[in-house]
Design a protein around this motif. Structure first.
Motif, PDB file in Angstrom:
ATOM      1  N   PRO A  77      27.418 -71.856 -63.488  1.00 49.17           N
ATOM      2  CA  PRO A  77      26.519 -70.860 -64.088  1.00 49.17           C
ATOM      3  C   PRO A  77      26.991 -69.454 -63.734  1.00 49.17           C
ATOM      4  CG  PRO A  77      25.497 -71.825 -62.147  1.00 49.17           C
ATOM      5  CD  PRO A  77      26.774 -72.583 -62.376  1.00 49.17           C
ATOM      6  N   LYS A  78      26.811 -68.526 -64.681  1.00 47.39           N
ATOM      7  CA  LYS A  78      27.299 -67.155 -64.475  1.00 47.39           C
ATOM      8  C   LYS A  78      26.648 -66.475 -63.277  1.00 47.39           C
ATOM      9  CE  LYS A  78      26.065 -65.957 -68.621  1.00 47.39           C
ATOM     10  NZ  LYS A  78      25.821 -65.167 -69.852  1.00 47.39           N
ATOM     11  N   GLU A  79      25.447 -66.914 -62.904  1.00 45.24           N
ATOM     12  CA  GLU A  79      24.774 -66.304 -61.761  1.00 45.24           C
ATOM     13  C   GLU A  79      25.593 -66.472 -60.476  1.00 45.24           C
ATOM     14  OE1 GLU A  79      22.095 -66.955 -65.015  1.00 45.24           O
ATOM     15  OE2 GLU A  79      23.339 -68.417 -63.892  1.00 45.24           O
ATOM     16  N   ARG A  80      26.358 -67.567 -60.395  1.00 48.15           N
ATOM     17  CA  ARG A  80      27.175 -67.775 -59.197  1.00 48.15           C
ATOM     18  C   ARG A  80      28.378 -66.842 -59.182  1.00 48.15           C
ATOM     19  NH1 ARG A  80      29.067 -73.324 -57.485  1.00 48.15           N
ATOM     20  NH2 ARG A  80      28.944 -72.353 -55.421  1.00 48.15           N
ATOM     21  N   PHE A  81      28.852 -66.450 -60.356  1.00 51.58           N
ATOM     22  CA  PHE A  81      29.994 -65.531 -60.415  1.00 51.58           C
ATOM     23  C   PHE A  81      29.611 -64.143 -59.916  1.00 51.58           C
ATOM     24  CE2 PHE A  81      31.242 -68.263 -64.205  1.00 51.58           C
ATOM     25  CZ  PHE A  81      32.171 -68.991 -63.492  1.00 51.58           C
ATOM     26  N   ARG A  82      28.393 -63.722 -60.208  1.00 55.01           N
ATOM     27  CA  ARG A  82      27.983 -62.336 -60.006  1.00 55.01           C
ATOM     28  C   ARG A  82      28.267 -61.847 -58.591  1.00 55.01           C
ATOM     29  NH1 ARG A  82      23.868 -58.988 -58.351  1.00 55.01           N
ATOM     30  NH2 ARG A  82      23.302 -57.293 -59.781  1.00 55.01           N
ATOM     31  N   GLU A  83      27.840 -62.618 -57.600  1.00 58.18           N
ATOM     32  CA  GLU A  83      27.982 -62.168 -56.208  1.00 58.18           C
ATOM     33  C   GLU A  83      29.440 -61.957 -55.833  1.00 58.18           C
ATOM     34  OE1 GLU A  83      26.812 -63.492 -51.644  1.00 58.18           O
ATOM     35  OE2 GLU A  83      26.154 -64.714 -53.345  1.00 58.18           O
ATOM     36  N   GLU A  84      30.312 -62.867 -56.283  1.00 57.26           N
ATOM     37  CA  GLU A  84      31.726 -62.749 -55.922  1.00 57.26           C
ATOM     38  C   GLU A  84      32.372 -61.542 -56.601  1.00 57.26           C
ATOM     39  OE1 GLU A  84      32.683 -64.569 -53.537  1.00 57.26           O
ATOM     40  OE2 GLU A  84      30.889 -65.824 -53.600  1.00 57.26           O
ATOM     41  N   TRP A  85      32.051 -61.318 -57.882  1.00 52.97           N
ATOM     42  CA  TRP A  85      32.602 -60.142 -58.573  1.00 52.97           C
ATOM     43  C   TRP A  85      32.106 -58.849 -57.942  1.00 52.97           C
ATOM     44  CZ3 TRP A  85      36.744 -60.091 -61.291  1.00 52.97           C
ATOM     45  CH2 TRP A  85      37.117 -61.181 -62.086  1.00 52.97           C
ATOM     46  N   LEU A  86      30.818 -58.820 -57.582  1.00 50.43           N
ATOM     47  CA  LEU A  86      30.286 -57.600 -56.970  1.00 50.43           C
ATOM     48  C   LEU A  86      30.942 -57.319 -55.631  1.00 50.43           C
ATOM     49  CD1 LEU A  86      28.333 -57.591 -59.306  1.00 50.43           C
ATOM     50  CD2 LEU A  86      26.456 -57.249 -57.700  1.00 50.43           C
ATOM     51  N   LYS A  87      31.209 -58.353 -54.853  1.00 52.45           N
ATOM     52  CA  LYS A  87      31.902 -58.142 -53.582  1.00 52.45           C
ATOM     53  C   LYS A  87      33.304 -57.601 -53.826  1.00 52.45           C
ATOM     54  CE  LYS A  87      29.487 -61.595 -50.753  1.00 52.45           C
ATOM     55  NZ  LYS A  87      29.623 -62.899 -50.047  1.00 52.45           N
ATOM     56  N   LEU A  88      33.993 -58.142 -54.847  1.00 57.99           N
ATOM     57  CA  LEU A  88      35.345 -57.674 -55.145  1.00 57.99           C
ATOM     58  C   LEU A  88      35.333 -56.197 -55.513  1.00 57.99           C
ATOM     59  CD1 LEU A  88      37.945 -59.581 -57.344  1.00 57.99           C
ATOM     60  CD2 LEU A  88      37.855 -57.105 -57.239  1.00 57.99           C
ATOM     61  N   PHE A  89      34.425 -55.817 -56.425  1.00 60.85           N
ATOM     62  CA  PHE A  89      34.407 -54.436 -56.898  1.00 60.85           C
ATOM     63  C   PHE A  89      33.839 -53.458 -55.864  1.00 60.85           C
ATOM     64  CE2 PHE A  89      34.550 -56.448 -61.203  1.00 60.85           C
ATOM     65  CZ  PHE A  89      35.670 -55.795 -61.664  1.00 60.85           C
TER      66      PHE A  89
END
Length: 548
Positions: A248-260
């Protein structure tokens, strides 16, 4: 490698600078390192003025003592231990408790805070101390039973060894386990060496494949910590990209936010994501065309759009730090910078010997919306990011017109601020500055073989000065008059028609200010002249004034 002083304080105690004995990465006897004991770790919070965290960690110390007195063992695991080795103090603790069943752990933990069992089915008990939430986890074995993130079977084993529990961690740097009280760090898989050498290495290849999200975590770790992925680990991550579509896209969000948000140079993590195949698997239409899209060398000697995008994103992250933007502002600026040229692949043409991308700003809106949606960014944040993408050229274009002695009315800036809302003029200026600085190197005129990169952005300073004079740097323009001004002049409002007519008068007043440059005082004087007449007559008078 330069080491932070905090890192030296750990390594020097065990003379790690001498060549250590070579051991296997899979050895039941771990290397034991001396980290900060409970008291020293607690003092670190006080030194950083993290008083709330210090109080919570006191509870963790008491919890660990009670567990030990009862015959169990409490180990700090994962990111907190990694961060300590890297010279940082973590405010996010994962405590692994050995020797007890869940009910006994809850019984002991309840003495120190409030228990939340929301993650109990995953072997996690949450302990709240004040405003801090601490994860208490049980040693467990996990096995994948299907494609989705819910298709897992977990087997809890309070008698599991620390080595086996550490083996399920994604990367060696996260497989460290630390005795909270003594500070002894157990390293079964060479995690500390990998931290020293800036290597990202999978702990256990088979267990790693249980969760495809780990490959995105790998990319963000590369960005945050400046790591290089070990070749075999890189191959493992590449082999898993096909599984991302089941998450689910909700799981992606945290990792992308940490990267950026947490990467000094997000480009490192973004380049890793490209190398691993994350963009090919998940964002093929939005991101993959960028490396194949050329740019006009006169303005972009750095090369293709992807190279430019990486440079611009790094500049945006740097600006966010320098300007001390809050998290929302930082996300708008950094994601706006990353997405600012997503419209170039569909608009780029080679005309009259030059590369042109006319209309790429507006063409970037749809691919930006798609990318942001796919990584789990909510609509309330997506809207201002898209607005900065569409308008990212405006500060530079206005400044170039100013250099040609073209005069800009205040209305130009007020209207732009209204158009980009809920983004702000400051956020737009930061994205434009990132775009300007993220280019080069340019040949230095009259100095063959020498080059320069842009170091300042005068257009941004001028743009924000104009916005500041109008009080629209961080907010939408306010109307020149209000409903209260009309009521003070004797005009009455009612629920059926009054509010509508008041709104029409306020809009006309704004037009007189913006287009005719009539002051508030002059507008109020005009209204005062009509206060004895019906409100419709005032509206007619304002329209006549605007048409004059």
């Amino acid at each position: 490698m330069d080491k932070p002083s905090f890192l030296f304080s750990i390594f020097d105690r065990i003379n790690l600078m001498e060549k250590p004995e070579q051991i296997s990465r899979e050895n039941s006897k771990p290397r034991i390192y001396k980290g900060l004991d409970a008291e020293a770790y607690y003092v670190k919070f006080l030194e950083h003025f993290y008083f709330e965290e210090a109080v919570a960690f006191e509870a963790v110390i008491d919890l660990a003592k009670n567990i030990e007195d009862a015959g169990g063992k409490a180990m700090m695991a994962g990111g907190a231990v990694r961060d300590e080795i890297m010279g940082n103090i973590s405010k996010d603790w994962d405590i692994e408790v050995y020797g007890f069943q869940p009910e006994k752990i809850k019984e002991i933990a309840a003495q120190f805070g409030t228990i939340n069992e929301v993650g109990a089915s995953f072997g996690i008990i949450k302990l709240r101390v004040g405003n801090m939430e601490i994860d208490l986890s049980l040693p467990r074995r996990e096995s994948k039973t299907g494609k989705t993130h819910k298709d897992f079977a977990a087997e809890f084993d309070p008698n599991m060894t620390t080595e086996e529990a550490s083996r399920r961690r994604d990367f060696t740097m996260n497989s460290l386990a630390k005795n909270i009280l003594t500070g002894e760090i157990e390293d079964y898989f060479g995690g500390i060496d990998d931290i020293k050498n800036k290597i990202l290495r999978v702990t256990d290849e088979e267990r790693f494949k249980d969760d495809a999200l780990r490959i995105l975590r790998g990319a963000q770790f590369v960005g945050r910590f400046g790591l290089s992925a070990e070749q075999k680990s890189l191959e493992s991550m590449r082999s898993m990209t096909g599984e991302l579509k089941y998450l689910p896209k909700e799981r992606f969000r945290e990792e992308w936010l940490k990267l950026f948000l947490k990467s000094p140079k997000p480009s490192l993590g973004l380049a890793a994501a490209m190398d691993i195949g994350i963009f090919e698997a998940m964002h093929k239409n939005e991101i993959m065309p960028l490396p194949k899209t050329p740019q006009e060398p006169e303005w972009h000697p750095e090369g293709d759009v992807w190279t430019h995008t990486l440079m611009v994103t790094d500049e945006a992250a740097k600006i966010a730090r320098e300007e001390m933007l809050d998290e929302r502002e930082s996300l708008i600026v950094i994601l706006g910078a990353f997405c600012h040229d997503l419209g170039k692949p569909s608009t780029t043409k080679f005309e009259n010997g030059r590369v042109r991308s006319i209309g790429h700003d507006e063409a970037g809106a749809e691919p930006t919306k798609k990318f942001l949606s796919d990584i789990g960014i909510e609509k309330s944040l997506c809207e201002p990011i898209v607005k900065t993408v569409i308008a990212h050229l405006r500060p530079s274009l206005l400044y170039n017109e100013k250099l040609k002695n073209i005069k800009h009315k205040d209305a130009v800036f007020r209207n732009l601020a209204k158009t980009i809302y809920p983004a702000t003029m400051k956020e737009l200026a930061c994205v434009a500055k990132s775009d300007h600085l993220g280019r080069g190197p340019f040949p230095l005129p009259d100095s063959p073989g020498k080059f320069f990169v842009p170091e300042d952005y005068p257009a941004g300073d001028w743009f924000l000065e104009r916005a500041n004079n109008l009080n629209i740097v961080a907010e939408k323009p306010k109307s020149v008059i209000s409903g209260q001004d009309l009521i003070k002049q004797g005009f009455e409002t009612n629920e059926r028609t009054g509010n509508v007519k008041f709104g029409e008068i306020i809009k006309l007043a704004d037009l007189l200010r913006d287009e005719k440059e009539i002051t508030r005082e002059e507008i109020l004087a005009l209204i005062s002249e009509s206060k004895e007449r019906p409100i419709d007559k005032l509206i007619e008078a304002l329209k006549e004034k605007f048409s004059a």
